[in-house]
Design a protein around this motif. Sequence first.
Motif, mmCIF file in Angstrom:
data_model
loop_
_atom_site.group_PDB
_atom_site.id
_atom_site.type_symbol
_atom_site.label_atom_id
_atom_site.label_comp_id
_atom_site.label_asym_id
_atom_site.label_seq_id
_atom_site.Cartn_x
_atom_site.Cartn_y
_atom_site.Cartn_z
ATOM 1 N N VAL A 49 0.727 -1.246 -0.327
ATOM 2 C CA VAL A 49 0.439 0.329 -0.612
ATOM 3 C C VAL A 49 0.575 1.729 0.408
ATOM 4 C CG1 VAL A 49 -1.224 1.418 1.254
ATOM 5 C CG2 VAL A 49 -2.008 -0.753 1.350
ATOM 6 N N VAL A 50 1.678 1.054 0.808
ATOM 7 C CA VAL A 50 3.036 2.783 1.346
ATOM 8 C C VAL A 50 3.616 3.040 -0.548
ATOM 9 C CG1 VAL A 50 4.627 3.020 2.786
ATOM 10 C CG2 VAL A 50 3.031 2.544 3.333
ATOM 11 N N LYS A 51 4.054 1.549 -1.031
ATOM 12 C CA LYS A 51 4.777 1.537 -1.425
ATOM 13 C C LYS A 51 4.192 2.258 -2.966
ATOM 14 C CE LYS A 51 9.031 0.623 -3.853
ATOM 15 N NZ LYS A 51 9.487 -0.529 -4.553
ATOM 16 N N ASN A 52 2.378 1.966 -3.459
ATOM 17 C CA ASN A 52 1.862 1.944 -4.749
ATOM 18 C C ASN A 52 0.788 3.321 -4.173
ATOM 19 O OD1 ASN A 52 2.551 -0.251 -6.618
ATOM 20 N ND2 ASN A 52 2.684 -0.768 -4.576
ATOM 21 N N ASN A 53 0.758 4.298 -3.334
ATOM 22 C CA ASN A 53 -0.333 5.233 -3.229
ATOM 23 C C ASN A 53 1.023 6.206 -2.951
ATOM 24 O OD1 ASN A 53 -2.736 4.277 -3.122
ATOM 25 N ND2 ASN A 53 -1.501 2.766 -2.561
ATOM 26 N N GLU A 54 0.267 7.653 -3.063
ATOM 27 C CA GLU A 54 1.067 8.496 -3.688
ATOM 28 C C GLU A 54 1.480 9.834 -2.146
ATOM 29 O OE1 GLU A 54 -0.057 10.244 -7.236
ATOM 30 O OE2 GLU A 54 0.688 9.136 -8.593
ATOM 31 N N THR A 55 0.285 9.939 -1.617
ATOM 32 C CA THR A 55 0.057 10.615 0.023
ATOM 33 C C THR A 55 -0.368 9.483 1.205
ATOM 34 O OG1 THR A 55 -2.863 10.986 -0.797
ATOM 35 C CG2 THR A 55 -0.952 12.176 -1.916
ATOM 36 N N MET A 56 -0.168 10.513 1.592
ATOM 37 C CA MET A 56 -0.482 9.362 3.105
ATOM 38 C C MET A 56 -2.054 9.184 3.576
ATOM 39 S SD MET A 56 2.211 8.820 4.578
ATOM 40 C CE MET A 56 0.627 8.795 5.985
ATOM 41 N N ALA A 57 -2.881 10.798 2.804
ATOM 42 C CA ALA A 57 -4.350 10.743 2.525
ATOM 43 C C ALA A 57 -4.863 8.391 2.688
ATOM 44 C CB ALA A 57 -4.379 11.940 2.089
ATOM 45 N N GLN A 58 -4.703 8.846 0.755
ATOM 46 C CA GLN A 58 -4.481 7.862 0.112
ATOM 47 C C GLN A 58 -4.141 6.515 0.920
ATOM 48 O OE1 GLN A 58 -2.529 7.916 -3.436
ATOM 49 N NE2 GLN A 58 -3.725 9.631 -4.609
ATOM 50 N N ILE A 59 -2.611 6.565 1.776
ATOM 51 C CA ILE A 59 -2.650 5.284 2.566
ATOM 52 C C ILE A 59 -3.237 5.488 3.769
ATOM 53 C CG2 ILE A 59 -0.531 4.606 4.201
ATOM 54 C CD1 ILE A 59 1.370 6.249 2.066
ATOM 55 N N GLY A 60 -3.789 6.201 4.210
ATOM 56 C CA GLY A 60 -4.592 6.073 5.070
ATOM 57 C C GLY A 60 -5.844 5.841 5.325
ATOM 58 N N LEU A 61 -6.254 6.121 3.797
ATOM 59 C CA LEU A 61 -7.687 5.988 3.628
ATOM 60 C C LEU A 61 -8.036 3.966 3.505
ATOM 61 C CD1 LEU A 61 -10.888 5.627 2.863
ATOM 62 C CD2 LEU A 61 -10.133 6.574 0.325
ATOM 63 N N ILE A 62 -6.773 3.227 2.804
ATOM 64 C CA ILE A 62 -6.846 1.923 2.297
ATOM 65 C C ILE A 62 -6.914 1.604 4.144
ATOM 66 C CG2 ILE A 62 -5.512 -0.122 1.662
ATOM 67 C CD1 ILE A 62 -5.347 2.228 -0.703
ATOM 68 N N ILE A 63 -5.662 2.364 4.657
ATOM 69 C CA ILE A 63 -5.710 1.690 6.180
ATOM 70 C C ILE A 63 -6.916 1.362 7.046
ATOM 71 C CG2 ILE A 63 -4.024 1.434 8.064
ATOM 72 C CD1 ILE A 63 -1.858 2.263 6.637
ATOM 73 N N GLY A 64 -7.340 2.659 7.065
ATOM 74 C CA GLY A 64 -8.322 2.529 7.801
ATOM 75 C C GLY A 64 -9.747 1.747 7.773
ATOM 76 N N CYS A 65 -9.409 1.575 5.821
ATOM 77 C CA CYS A 65 -10.115 0.541 5.492
ATOM 78 C C CYS A 65 -10.144 -0.743 6.097
ATOM 79 C CB CYS A 65 -11.180 0.364 4.301
ATOM 80 S SG CYS A 65 -11.499 2.467 3.610
#
Length: 232
Positions: A49-65
Amino acid sequence: MSLERLIELDQSALFFFNGSDSMFIDGLAFVLTSGLTWLPLYLALLYLVVKNNETMAQIGLIIGCSVLCIILADGISEHLFKPWVARPRPSNDPIIKYSVHIVNNIRGMDYSFFSAHAANTMSIAIFFSWLVRSKLLSVFLILWSFVNCWTRMYLGLHYPGDISVGLLWGFIVGSIVYLFFRKIYFLVRPKLNYVSSQYTRTGYALSDVHVVITILLLTFCYAVIRGVTIIQ
């Protein structure tokens, strides 16, 4: 078919999966059923997830989901259905508990219906299958969920019926959470459709997907080695 007959069939089906004459398989099931065993897989998914997403918002959304998957899958099982149905685990059921194969005296203290292990692992498998869109990763993650389900029946902690409902609920949760993710994600990022031999349709590098699969296989190899030594 009456409820009593369904329960009888469920009990009979359990003994197809429960136990063996092999101390190695006892040890393997004991190791594979532990959440700590799969910590490397969770870290590998985080890496993906971290390697393939550009922003912390995107990463945080996936982790949150991902966390939401567990909250819904586990929470509905543990805090709603288990105390409501109050079905004893096979290992504690007064009717069959002395016929159930037990490993390392693991019997479980709460109720059986339905399996949180099945729901949790399947919800994560389905969410990441929709997210990444790699057929190979999807196959391995679903097999990972099935392996966890097998351990619960082998150890006498769940009936096949518990597992089946858990898998169904996990599939529903993973799919619903992904739909929620899409609705939020594409408010801030345009829809992209990658056409490349190096990426999945949703933009995940295949090389990173292969890292996750490799970690999953290595973790299973560890469990095999550990299973040889843990049951003495």
